[in-house]
Design a protein around this motif. Structure first.
Motif, short mmCIF file in Angstrom:
data_model
loop_
_atom_site.label_atom_id
_atom_site.label_comp_id
_atom_site.label_asym_id
_atom_site.label_seq_id
_atom_site.Cartn_x
_atom_site.Cartn_y
_atom_site.Cartn_z
N GLU A 136 -72.75 104.41 -6.65
CA GLU A 136 -72.05 105.19 -6.08
C GLU A 136 -71.37 104.39 -4.77
O GLU A 136 -70.08 104.60 -4.28
CB GLU A 136 -72.86 106.37 -5.48
N GLU A 137 -72.27 103.55 -4.02
CA GLU A 137 -71.59 102.85 -2.90
C GLU A 137 -70.87 101.70 -3.05
O GLU A 137 -69.59 101.75 -2.88
CB GLU A 137 -72.80 102.42 -1.94
N ASN A 138 -71.40 100.71 -4.03
CA ASN A 138 -70.73 99.54 -4.23
C ASN A 138 -69.38 99.99 -5.30
O ASN A 138 -68.33 99.34 -4.99
CB ASN A 138 -71.54 98.34 -4.95
N GLY A 139 -69.86 100.63 -6.38
CA GLY A 139 -68.81 101.00 -7.19
C GLY A 139 -67.73 101.81 -6.50
O GLY A 139 -66.64 101.70 -7.07
N GLY A 140 -68.13 102.71 -5.67
CA GLY A 140 -67.24 103.40 -5.02
C GLY A 140 -66.08 102.93 -4.28
O GLY A 140 -64.75 102.74 -4.34
N ALA A 141 -66.54 101.59 -3.48
CA ALA A 141 -65.59 100.58 -2.82
C ALA A 141 -64.90 100.09 -3.73
O ALA A 141 -63.73 99.91 -3.60
CB ALA A 141 -66.51 99.65 -1.96
N LEU A 142 -65.43 99.60 -5.07
CA LEU A 142 -64.50 98.93 -5.78
C LEU A 142 -63.43 99.71 -6.32
O LEU A 142 -62.18 99.40 -6.62
CB LEU A 142 -65.37 98.33 -7.32
#
Ligand SMILES: [Fe+2]
Ligand SMILES: [Fe+2]
Lengths: 331, 517
Positions: free
Chosen positions: B302-308
């Motif tokens: 949710e955090e890292n993938g969201g940024a990606l």
């Protein structure tokens, strides 16, 4: 609490994995090559056919006309698993680095007779494309071949040939500069001397049978090219004309061929010993590709040997035939 | 004229280019379509392979030197770990079951990645991506082998690992990771790169390897931890390759966007379903827990993938829609999965158990919305029953999802009391799915997914008994025959941890160590 676990003497439940034990005649200590090779490739219960090759399973022995009761009959005499491979190549690259430093540091490249340097550039630099072709072909054998024992060494071979192409590029840049690479590529594309070889390589790119590709590339083309160019021309003829520095720069290739041919011989020997059909097929393939390769290499040999090329090549072919006879293939 | 002309200096980027794509040429004796026959059928349009940006620049000499150094260190530690009986250092013997899951479920995929990247590394008409893929192919055989070599010592002392390759191709739950990779490898080379290079290596890898490796570190398993760390610099290269592939494809032609988006949606879901096994490993199988599955999903996806995905928005890529479903499942996934394995513990090649009281408290704290309400009562009931000698083993066979091949154990998004079923009629047969996403994947390529080798169907069809078995014989025990086909040793590899040979041996050996030390 610190526990000294070394003091515990434990009787293990088993020595190795069952699939390894089944192949080495029972539960006993197995080598890293064995544990890292046997049965690693899936052989059963594939879920889907490749959309890029629906006639076959993902891994499918029928991609080749060579038939083996057991594809793990192939053994790499070097016992290369990744770790052993990487260590062996790191050592060789260390030697190569030392040799490049030596030649560069003493300005030996500049001291080469101009005619000799010219010959070396004309002969060696286009070969970077041949090595690149081998990289592609061994990638294909690794991808479409059957059984880890057969395919694993091919990824090493593919990357070795990329390394060789890169060493040849460095030789070009050391003895000349970037233009030399462009000139060599132009020769590769258009010069009559190279067209037979380029046609050979491009024809090998469309071979579908991974074992025939293995024959065309690893058995035949390398089997003639390396003895001809590195062992005979560079280490022999050109060294005698003052080109020992060049022989230092191609030491990697000479050592590499000396090592990899043992694996190639073992592979041919195992396949040929399996059945009369395999043997007949190998004889047919090897003879056909050998004649094409010899024809393609003749004008290349002339770059360095001029009129002496025919005799030298004939000698190389004869040695090749003798080598294959030892592997059980009469040519 | 003999004048020394100053040599042209090559920059790093140009130097790498002459060392790689400069080796390639335009063929003229054979047609390009014949040399690269798999490059166009997926519909991806590439106009200029030269626009490929090399994601890393590593010539072979540097590669050999660097990798050999890592191998030297890694094998020194593996050897020392084995000689010193390092396995007795793990928190408790339940931990070893995560290693079993890894070797039977994940290591064979490393090998598949090796072959898959060899295929991709031959198939692309662009020399830049070919080199990068082949280097990954070489790394992946390293991963398969270093894992086997590191875990070999566990196999010598514990059950469940002894025939991992054979099991991977046969055992019911292992068809989940196997079919995932078979799916990727049988797709075209572009889809393979999006599936494995991008979705798996870039988006989901932290949810697979970080839990296993940090789980190993937390639980005193130095061997596993070391091969995990040793693979990290390889993984860094693989991640940059995965990202470059996506960017390159999307920059080449606007028509590529919808194809790539569909692949990202599909492979995020396919990958996530495989991670079900990781979720239960994190929450139930690690004696000393690192973080909960839910926390891991929140941080890494949710955090890292969201940024990606924010970053990829400039290409028109959006967050896969399945992320909403996954968010609804994150309070339930691991509990439902462990409950299923507890049920089918007679047919699994690792041990199952009911968590201890403090472990349940940990789960309650991590899953305040769901654990006490839905899952604790069930676990406590099973524990009571086991204490009375009624350890429950389900001997029926579950229905499997046609796409992800997981038993139909998941509940409706938003309703944890109702199993989620979906179905499709296709050419006169009915196909079943665990979710809308698996159903959609099927509907897009039914001709592919009807081929699935579903372990339960295969058992019913009689394909999973040892050769020569007569199922009509008096007293035929189908479960026993299937376990024989799996090479799963009844009473040693399977059943509850409590009373297992692993448990007894570990206690015995550790006891000796404590007394001697
Ligand atoms: Fe890997
Ligand atoms: Fe599913």
């Amino acid at each position: 609490m610190h526990i000294d676990l070394r003091t515990v003497s434990i009787k293990p439940l088993r020595q190795t994995f069952d699939h390894v034990a089944r192949r080495i005649g029972g539960d006993k200590p197995a080598s890293r090559y064995q544990e890292g090779t046997f049965d690693l490739q899936a052989t059963a219960n594939f879920h889907y056919r490749p959309t890029w090759d629906p006639q076959h399973e993902i891994f499918d022995p029928s991609r080749s006309a060579i038939r083996m009761a057991d594809w793990y009959a192939f053994k790499d005499p070097r016992q290369f698993y990744y770790g052993a491979y990487a260590l062996a190549r790191a050592k060789q690259q260390d030697t190569a680095e030392g040799n490049f430093d030596f030649v560069e540091g003493r300005g030996l490249a500049d001291e080469l007779p101009a005619a000799l340097r010219d010959t070396v550039l004309k002969l060696l630099v286009p070969l970077r494309h041949v090595a690149w072709g081998s990289n592609m072909n061994n990638a294909a054998i690794c991808a479409y071949g059957y059984g880890t024992a057969f395919t694993q060494p091919c990824v090493y071979q593919a990357m070795d040939q990329l390394g060789i192409a890169q060493y040849l590029t460095r030789i070009g840049l050391l003895l000349g500069d970037v233009d030399v690479l462009d000139e060599a590529k132009a020769a590769w594309m258009d010069d009559g001397a190279w067209q037979g070889l380029r046609r050979y390589v491009e024809d090998s790119f469309v071979l579908k049978d991974p074992f025939e590709l293995y024959v065309a590339q690893n058995v035949v083309l390398d089997g003639l090219l390396y003895p001809l160019v590195y062992e005979t021309v560079i280490d022999g003829v050109l060294s005698a004309r003052g080109g020992t520095a060049v022989a230092m720069l191609t030491r990697f290739m000479t050592d590499w061929f000396g090592e990899t041919r043992k694996w190639v011989d073992a592979t041919v020997k195992t396949a040929a010993a399996e059945s009369a059909d395999n043997k007949a097929l190998l004889e047919k393939w090897i003879a056909r590709w050998r004649d094409r390769a010899a024809g393609a290499l003749l004008p290349v040999a002339r770059i360095a040997l001029q009129e002496g090329a025919d005799a030298v090549l004939a000698e190389v072919v004869q040695q090749f035939n003798a080598r294959l006879a030892k592997a059980g293939v009469a040519l | 004229m003999d004048m020394q002309v100053a040599k042209k200096k090559l920059g790093l980027k140009e130097k790498y280019q002459v060392m790689t794509r400069g080796l390639d040429w335009e063929p003229s004796y054979q047609k390009k379509e014949d040399i690269y026959p798999y490059a166009s059928y997926e519909g991806i349009k590439i106009h200029d392979w030269d626009k490929w940006e090399d994601p890393f620049r590593l010539t072979m000499d540097a590669y050999w030197k660097y990798q050999a150094e890592k191998e030297r260190k890694l094998y020194a530690i593996i050897d020392a770990y084995a000689q010193n009986n390092g396995h007795l250092n793990v928190t408790d013997a339940r931990y070893i079951n995560t290693v079993k899951l890894f070797l039977t479920g994940v290591s064979p995929l490393e090998y598949m990645a090796h072959r898959g990247f060899a295929h991709a590394g031959r198939a692309f008409p662009g020399a830049g991506p070919r080199v990068a893929c082949l280097m990954q192919s070489l790394d992946e055989i390293r991963h398969a082998q270093t894992q086997i070599h590191a875990l070999s010592n566990f196999n010598k002392h514990y059950n469940g690992l002894h025939d991992f390759r054979h099991m991977h191709d046969r055992v019911w739950y292992l068809s989940v990771p196997k079919s995932f990779f078979d799916d990727a490898v049988t797709a075209g080379p572009f889809e393979f790169m999006v599936a494995i290079g991008f979705s798996f290596e870039y988006v989901l890898t932290n949810l697979l390897f970080v839990p296993f490796v940090s789980g190993a570190a937390y639980n005193g398993d130095m061997g596993t931890m070391t091969f995990g760390f040793s693979a990290q610099s390889d993984e860094a290269r693989h991640m940059t390759l995965g990202l470059e592939v996506i960017k390159f494809i999307l920059e080449q032609d606007p028509d590529n966007l919808p194809i790539v988006q569909r692949w990202i949606d599909k492979w995020t879901w396919r990958g996530y379903r495989v991670l079900t096994l990781v979720a239960m490993m994190m929450d139930y199988m690690l004696p000393k827990r690192t973080m909960s599955w839910k926390e891991a999903w929140e941080v890494y996806f949710e955090e890292n993938g969201g940024a990606l995905f924010k970053d990829l928005a400039r290409y028109g890529i959006t967050m896969p829609r399945c992320a909403e479903t996954i968010a609804l499942e994150k309070d339930h996934l691991s509990h439902q999965a462990w409950g299923t394995f507890y049920n089918y513990g007679a047919a699994a090649a690792f041990h199952t158990w009911v968590p201890e009281k403090e472990e349940m408290d940990w789960l309650a704290a991590k899953y305040p919305q769901s654990f006490d309400k839905y899952y604790r009562p069930r676990l406590e009931f099973w524990r009571e029953q086991a204490a009375k000698g009624n350890r429950f083993y389900n001997k029926t066979l579950p229905m499997l999802c046609q796409t992800c091949q997981i038993p139909m154990l998941f509940t409706e998004p938003g309703d944890p009391t109702k199993i989620c079923y979906r179905e499709v009629d296709y050419q006169g047969s009915k196909y079943h799915f665990c979710s809308d996403h698996c159903k959609e994947i099927f509907e897009h390529e039914p001709e592919k997914y009807v081929q699935s080798w579903l372990p339960v169907h295969q058992i019913y069809q009689g394909s999973c008994f040892p050769e020569g078995t007569d199922p009509s014989a008096e007293g035929f025990d189908p479960l026993a025959a299937v376990l024989q086909y799996y090479h799963l040793e009844f009473g040693r590899d399977n059943l509850d941890f409590e009373g297992s040979e692993d448990q007894k041996n570990f206690d015995l050996w550790r006891g000796q160590a404590t007394k001697n030390g």
